[in-house]
Design a protein around this motif. Structure first.
Motif, PDB file in Angstrom:
ATOM      1  N   MET A   1     -16.174  -5.915 -12.563  1.00  0.00           N
ATOM      2  CA  MET A   1     -15.053  -5.785 -13.276  1.00  0.00           C
ATOM      3  C   MET A   1     -14.700  -5.779 -14.770  1.00  0.00           C
ATOM      4  SD  MET A   1     -13.228  -8.859 -10.315  1.00  0.00           S
ATOM      5  CE  MET A   1     -11.801  -8.815 -11.592  1.00  0.00           C
ATOM      6  N   ALA A   2     -13.346  -5.439 -15.087  1.00  0.00           N
ATOM      7  CA  ALA A   2     -13.223  -5.686 -16.717  1.00  0.00           C
ATOM      8  C   ALA A   2     -13.119  -6.758 -16.991  1.00  0.00           C
ATOM      9  CB  ALA A   2     -12.623  -4.672 -16.606  1.00  0.00           C
ATOM     10  N   ASP A   3     -13.317  -6.931 -18.098  1.00  0.00           N
ATOM     11  CA  ASP A   3     -13.251  -8.780 -18.619  1.00  0.00           C
ATOM     12  C   ASP A   3     -11.549  -8.779 -18.402  1.00  0.00           C
ATOM     13  OD1 ASP A   3     -16.052  -8.915 -19.827  1.00  0.00           O
ATOM     14  OD2 ASP A   3     -15.171  -8.064 -21.818  1.00  0.00           O
ATOM     15  N   PHE A   4     -10.820  -7.854 -18.870  1.00  0.00           N
ATOM     16  CA  PHE A   4      -9.327  -8.853 -18.504  1.00  0.00           C
ATOM     17  C   PHE A   4      -8.904  -7.543 -17.744  1.00  0.00           C
ATOM     18  CE2 PHE A   4     -10.651  -9.331 -22.697  1.00  0.00           C
ATOM     19  CZ  PHE A   4     -10.397 -10.636 -22.530  1.00  0.00           C
ATOM     20  N   TYR A   5      -7.309  -8.314 -16.853  1.00  0.00           N
ATOM     21  CA  TYR A   5      -7.002  -7.209 -16.069  1.00  0.00           C
ATOM     22  C   TYR A   5      -5.654  -6.862 -16.693  1.00  0.00           C
ATOM     23  CZ  TYR A   5      -3.297  -6.824 -12.263  1.00  0.00           C
ATOM     24  OH  TYR A   5      -2.171  -5.913 -11.178  1.00  0.00           O
ATOM     25  N   ASP A   6      -5.512  -5.333 -16.277  1.00  0.00           N
ATOM     26  CA  ASP A   6      -4.968  -4.208 -16.909  1.00  0.00           C
ATOM     27  C   ASP A   6      -3.881  -4.278 -16.244  1.00  0.00           C
ATOM     28  OD1 ASP A   6      -3.767  -2.251 -18.846  1.00  0.00           O
ATOM     29  OD2 ASP A   6      -5.776  -1.377 -18.824  1.00  0.00           O
ATOM     30  N   LEU A 595     -18.141 -11.796  -7.570  1.00  0.00           N
ATOM     31  CA  LEU A 595     -18.070 -10.897  -7.177  1.00  0.00           C
ATOM     32  C   LEU A 595     -19.709 -10.837  -8.523  1.00  0.00           C
ATOM     33  CD1 LEU A 595     -15.920  -8.280  -7.628  1.00  0.00           C
ATOM     34  CD2 LEU A 595     -17.220  -8.558  -6.312  1.00  0.00           C
ATOM     35  N   MET A 596     -19.485 -11.997  -8.600  1.00  0.00           N
ATOM     36  CA  MET A 596     -21.258 -12.346  -9.537  1.00  0.00           C
ATOM     37  C   MET A 596     -22.315 -12.645  -9.025  1.00  0.00           C
ATOM     38  SD  MET A 596     -20.020 -13.995 -13.272  1.00  0.00           S
ATOM     39  CE  MET A 596     -21.792 -14.855 -13.006  1.00  0.00           C
ATOM     40  N   LEU A 692      -7.366  -7.413  -6.153  1.00  0.00           N
ATOM     41  CA  LEU A 692      -7.883  -8.027  -6.156  1.00  0.00           C
ATOM     42  C   LEU A 692      -8.970  -8.209  -5.163  1.00  0.00           C
ATOM     43  CD1 LEU A 692      -7.186 -11.661  -8.617  1.00  0.00           C
ATOM     44  CD2 LEU A 692      -8.619  -9.953  -9.058  1.00  0.00           C
ATOM     45  N   TYR A 693      -8.434  -7.762  -4.155  1.00  0.00           N
ATOM     46  CA  TYR A 693      -8.887  -7.725  -2.527  1.00  0.00           C
ATOM     47  C   TYR A 693      -9.325  -6.437  -2.100  1.00  0.00           C
ATOM     48  CZ  TYR A 693      -8.353  -6.373   2.360  1.00  0.00           C
ATOM     49  OH  TYR A 693      -8.615  -5.835   3.537  1.00  0.00           O
ATOM     50  N   HIS A 694      -8.874  -4.954  -3.136  1.00  0.00           N
ATOM     51  CA  HIS A 694      -9.895  -4.139  -3.568  1.00  0.00           C
ATOM     52  C   HIS A 694     -11.263  -4.422  -3.726  1.00  0.00           C
ATOM     53  CE1 HIS A 694      -7.106  -1.293  -0.901  1.00  0.00           C
ATOM     54  NE2 HIS A 694      -6.336  -2.138  -1.625  1.00  0.00           N
ATOM     55  N   GLU A 695     -11.065  -4.848  -5.251  1.00  0.00           N
ATOM     56  CA  GLU A 695     -12.362  -5.489  -5.622  1.00  0.00           C
ATOM     57  C   GLU A 695     -13.646  -5.812  -5.150  1.00  0.00           C
ATOM     58  OE1 GLU A 695     -13.564  -4.860  -9.112  1.00  0.00           O
ATOM     59  OE2 GLU A 695     -11.308  -3.329  -8.896  1.00  0.00           O
ATOM     60  N   LEU A 696     -12.627  -6.995  -3.756  1.00  0.00           N
ATOM     61  CA  LEU A 696     -13.751  -7.914  -3.666  1.00  0.00           C
ATOM     62  C   LEU A 696     -14.315  -6.686  -2.050  1.00  0.00           C
ATOM     63  CD1 LEU A 696     -12.336 -10.035  -5.370  1.00  0.00           C
ATOM     64  CD2 LEU A 696     -12.931 -12.255  -3.090  1.00  0.00           C
ATOM     65  N   SER A 697     -13.747  -5.975  -1.467  1.00  0.00           N
ATOM     66  CA  SER A 697     -13.918  -5.372  -0.584  1.00  0.00           C
ATOM     67  C   SER A 697     -14.553  -4.082  -1.006  1.00  0.00           C
ATOM     68  CB  SER A 697     -12.939  -4.220   0.190  1.00  0.00           C
ATOM     69  OG  SER A 697     -12.402  -5.763   0.206  1.00  0.00           O
ATOM     70  N   ALA A 698     -15.223  -3.894  -2.772  1.00  0.00           N
ATOM     71  CA  ALA A 698     -16.171  -2.975  -2.831  1.00  0.00           C
ATOM     72  C   ALA A 698     -14.797  -1.632  -2.516  1.00  0.00           C
ATOM     73  CB  ALA A 698     -16.948  -2.621  -2.877  1.00  0.00           C
TER      74      ALA A 698
END
Length: 872
Positions: A1-6, A595-596, A692-698
């Motif tokens: 993930m990026a450091d900040f949410y765009d 995610l870490m 965030l849902y998709h980030e955690l779902s990869a």
């Protein structure tokens, strides 16, 4: 993930995908839609001239929350969008553009002018709908309607003819609110504001006498229309004058002195002028006393021949000129400053005049059935007190003036035969012949209908009622009335309760014999941080698009929702926006932590929860789901948002994430719960929750379905036993941390801590959490007080930290210093409060402050004393 949410990149990309996939349409959730469940809400159609303001942002946010919630809950969902043609506002815009080119609408002619309006509408109209997309709202855009589209034109004609034939629409000469620029206005289209003007005391001399009476008026130019002078019948000062005459100055017209109980004897001299054609109250007096109705200016406010040498002047410009002449003639007693309420046109801000004019009216009897149905429980207001305002206004309803002297709008569908004089209403665009004499020489009424007449039909006309053949071939509307009427609910600002809500109630009830909605939620105004109404002139107006650019659509939406308490104005501030921005940062960082530790997380229904922490966090999530659902269903939007906020921040992030560091196996389960929480958050903050849902779902939204068409979390029973265990774990951690802070070991490791529980709950299998988060190597449970220890007492337990090996001299010295200061302060306050002279003479606020200070000082002293005892 990026450091900040765009946020900007996500919002632009996601909204486009959502709309292209048809998620906003009534079948957008077909995979989760359940039979016989439908939800319908109407967008208050914004003016085609309008731009998004903060009040819109609140209305559309709340409507979108309800729509997204119902869509995810398996309802066939219709959020109907559209635009209002805004007769006066739109005509004014185009007129000004033409005048800038040196062209008047009269020079163009009606047809050419209307063509110009349509051209403007297609090119520039609807800006607000494009802006609404920035807010992330999800109406069924493909079904967008316009109050002047072909189908709605037919619906308006059908409704008019229906009311005309029932005798509920009539034409006649009545006194109306008249704008010399825009023509007739209804009562709710007049803004009454405080005006700092003058009160003119004029001398009216008695006939054949040098005696006079003094009348006071704020509108001296109207005296040319006076038909009488009036006194109260019980006023002893003027009883002998009743029946005599006075002479109007300049024009030397004779008028009678009459008596009427309408006069307020205590106001001014107790003598008032009566101008029946130009004053609402005088209009009634004129009818009672059969006085002459004298009109002194035309529709543009230009004085006529009844005003002698002042004819041709504009009414307001003539005022000072007329007063100067009256002063020269000795007819002015005095002029003084005066503050009163003056009516202004709600669109052009021109001063409104009472004016007698032949207009079309809807009779007040149209509302009778709607009033009865509402008070039988057919509709419910939220907050409930608005039913009182509804009843008060509706029961005092006056006939509604619906004709407007404009070119842009629904032309009144009434025709007049040039041969036989017959008048009739018709749904036909061009009738073939007069139904009475059969001749084809006739003309249509030139006026158009009040804009609110067409928008009053919005809940049914947009669903196809009265549209005739205009929508032939478009399958989507064929069953709309059956499926979506009555609408489920309405959300709008309280300020258009009478403009729009009440009109929909009685117009739809009359047309289809059903109220248009069951629930009516009226939100309050959005004000600035100091509670002041926002306006451009005050410099405190907030542009929602600026806030979306600065923060994000999600942050603006969630801030407005958190502030939206039923019945209370919202106070929007930068501080509140920053608070919500911190919340988005908090959940973003929580997802980064997850995610870490794990590259991908399953959905909750695919993840078996077995760890104690997972079971605890799942139980707390279930409590949150129950709170959110119950509050949304009751339209307590702020409470629903607060429930999510507290769960995500206080429970999941502050405790769930921290406790998971003692049990890494629980991270997989927490990730599944977090994803489900994003579904819960989705109606409120659709963009970041989707991301965030998709980030955690990869996955990515580009290659997966949106959570906006996944099932909303259901209410399930929570686990009270596991909650009791972790409540004690958290209480133990907090107590040990406090005790460590007492001996200046807050961030240091300690060898051992004792916990004495007041309950029978077994925490022996949960000590790993306590040890990790208190930096304590050993936890021992005890039933006895531990000597030579620092102690902390809370509701369900006591903790003890042994003092062996701890140098407490510096701590004791600090506490003794604080104790001495407090004892000195307590002594001083007690002496003051025991001094009878001081108590008698001191202001109550000072006494209250001193007593509170004394109680606080004693409480702090007791705590310090307890700490010293523990260290001794």
């Amino acid at each position: 993930m990026a450091d900040f949410y765009d946020a900007k990149e996500v919002e632009e990309k996601f909204y486009k995908i959502w709309e292209e996939r048809g998620y906003f349409e009534i079948d957008g959730n077909k995979d989760i839609c359940e039979d016989k469940k439908s939800f319908c809400i109407m967008m208050p159609p914004p003016n085609v001239t309008g731009v998004l303001h903060i009040g819109h942002a609140l209305t559309f946010t709340l409507q979108d929350i309800m729509t997204r919630y119902k869509r995810m809950d398996g309802y066939k969902t219709l959020w109907q969008p559209g635009l209002d043609h805004a007769g006066i506002a739109t005509q004014n815009v185009v007129e000004k553009q033409l005048l800038a080119q040196g062209i008047t609408k009269e020079e163009l002619g009606r047809e050419a002018f209307l063509q110009k309006v349509w051209e403007w509408k297609e090119k520039s109209g609807g800006t607000i709908n494009r802006q609404m997309r920035r807010l992330g709202v999800t109406p069924a855009w493909s079904r967008e309607r316009f109050t002047m589209d072909d189908g709605l034109k037919k619906a308006v004609k059908k409704a008019f003819v229906n009311l005309y034939e029932k005798g509920l629409i009539v034409r006649g000469n009545y006194m109306v609110n008249w704008c010399t620029h825009d023509g007739a206005l209804s009562d709710v289209e007049v803004d009454h504001k405080e005006n700092h003007g003058k009160l003119y005391h004029l001398r009216y001399f008695l006939e054949n006498s040098d005696k006079f009476v003094i009348v006071a008026t704020t509108r001296p130019e109207t005296y040319f229309g006076d038909s009488a002078v009036m006194v109260h019948p019980d006023d002893e000062r003027y009883k002998e004058l009743v029946g005599k005459s006075v002479i109007l100055p300049i024009i030397n017209r004779k008028i009678k002195i009459i008596a009427d109980e309408h006069v307020d004897m205590s106001f001014g001299t107790g003598v008032v002028k009566v101008t029946p054609a130009h004053d609402i109250n005088d209009y009634e007096v004129g009818n009672r006393h059969n006085l002459e109705f004298i009109t002194i200016f035309d529709e543009k406010g230009i004085l006529n021949e009844r005003c002698d040498k002042f004819a041709g002047l504009e009414r307001l410009e003539a005022r000072d000129i007329i007063v100067n002449e009256l002063e020269k003639l000795g007819n002015v007693e005095k002029i003084e400053d005066y503050t009163n309420q003056v009516g202004y046109c709600y669109r052009c801000k021109n001063i409104v005049e009472p004016y007698i004019s032949k207009q079309w009216f809807v009779k007040s009897a149209i509302a009778d059935e709607a009033i009865a149905k509402v008070n039988e429980g057919g509709a419910e207001f939220f907050p409930t007190h608005w039913i009182n305002s509804f009843n008060a206004w509706m029961r005092e309803l006056k006939d509604w003036c619906i004709s407007r002297q404009l070119w842009w709008g629904h032309q009144i569908p009434v025709f007049y035969c040039d041969e036989c004089g017959h008048e009739w209403a018709s749904e036909e665009d061009e009738p073939k012949a007069c139904p009475k004499c059969g001749k084809n020489h006739f003309h249509q009424d030139l006026d158009v209908l009040d804009t609110w007449f067409s928008s009053g039909l919005w809940p049914i006309s947009t669903l196809g009622w009265g549209n005739g053949e205009a929508l032939k071939g478009q399958k989507w509307f064929e069953n709309d009335l059956k499926e979506f009427y009555p609408n489920t609910m309405l959300i709008t600002g309280f300020d258009i309760l009478f403009f729009w809500v009440a009109r929909m109630m009685f117009q739809c009830q009359n047309a289809v014999e059903k109220l248009p909605f069951k629930d009516i939620y009226l939100h309050a105004l959005v004000k600035d941080k100091d509670g002041k109404k926002m306006s451009k002139s005050s410099g405190n107006a907030i542009d929602p698009l600026d806030k979306i650019d600065e923060y994000s659509a999600d942050i603006l939406r969630f801030t407005l929702t958190l502030l939206c308490v039923q019945g209370r104005d919202l106070r929007l501030s930068e501080e509140k926006m920053v608070l919500v921005r911190n919340f988005t940062n908090k959940i973003y960082n929580a997802s980064k932590y997850l995610l870490m530790n794990e590259p991908k997380f399953s959905d909750l229904n695919e993840c078996k929860i077995t760890s104690k922490l997972g079971l605890y966090m799942l139980s707390r999530f279930k409590v949150c789901v129950k709170d959110v659902r119950e509050n949304i269903d009751a339209y307590r939007f702020n409470d629903a948002a607060n429930a999510i906020y507290k769960f995500m921040w206080d429970e999941f992030c502050d405790w769930g994430i921290e406790l998971s560091k003692a049990d890494k196996s629980s991270v997989r389960e927490l990730g599944a719960i977090f994803k489900e929480a994003m579904k819960l958050l989705s109606p409120f903050m659709p963009f970041i929750s989707e991301y965030l849902y998709h980030e955690l779902s990869a996955t990515s939204l580009e290659n997966a379905n949106s959570i906006m068409i996944s099932k909303y979390p259901k209410i399930e029973q929570n686990d009270e036993k596991i909650e009791e265990i972790f409540a004690l774990v958290i209480e133990s951690i907090v107590a040990i941390r406090r005790a460590k802070a007492t001996i200046d070991l807050g961030n240091s490791k300690i060898a051992k801590a004792y916990i004495k529980l007041n309950t029978s709950t077994d925490l022996s299998n949960a000590t790993a959490y306590i040890k990790l988060l208190t930096k304590c190597e050993e936890i021992e449970f005890t039933n006895a007080k531990q000597e030579n220890s620092v102690r902390d007492v809370s509701q369900n337990l006591e903790v003890f930290i042994p003092l062996s090996g701890v140098d407490t001299s510096a701590i004791v010295a600090r506490l003794n210093s604080q104790k001495a200061k407090l004892e000195k302060e307590i002594n001083k306050l007690e002496n003051m409060l025991n001094n009878e002279k001081f108590v008698v003479n001191a202001p109550a606020s000072v006494l209250e402050t001193n007593r509170a200070g004394l109680a606080s000082a004693k409480e702090r002293l007791e705590k310090i004393t307890s700490e010293l005892e523990a260290l001794s």
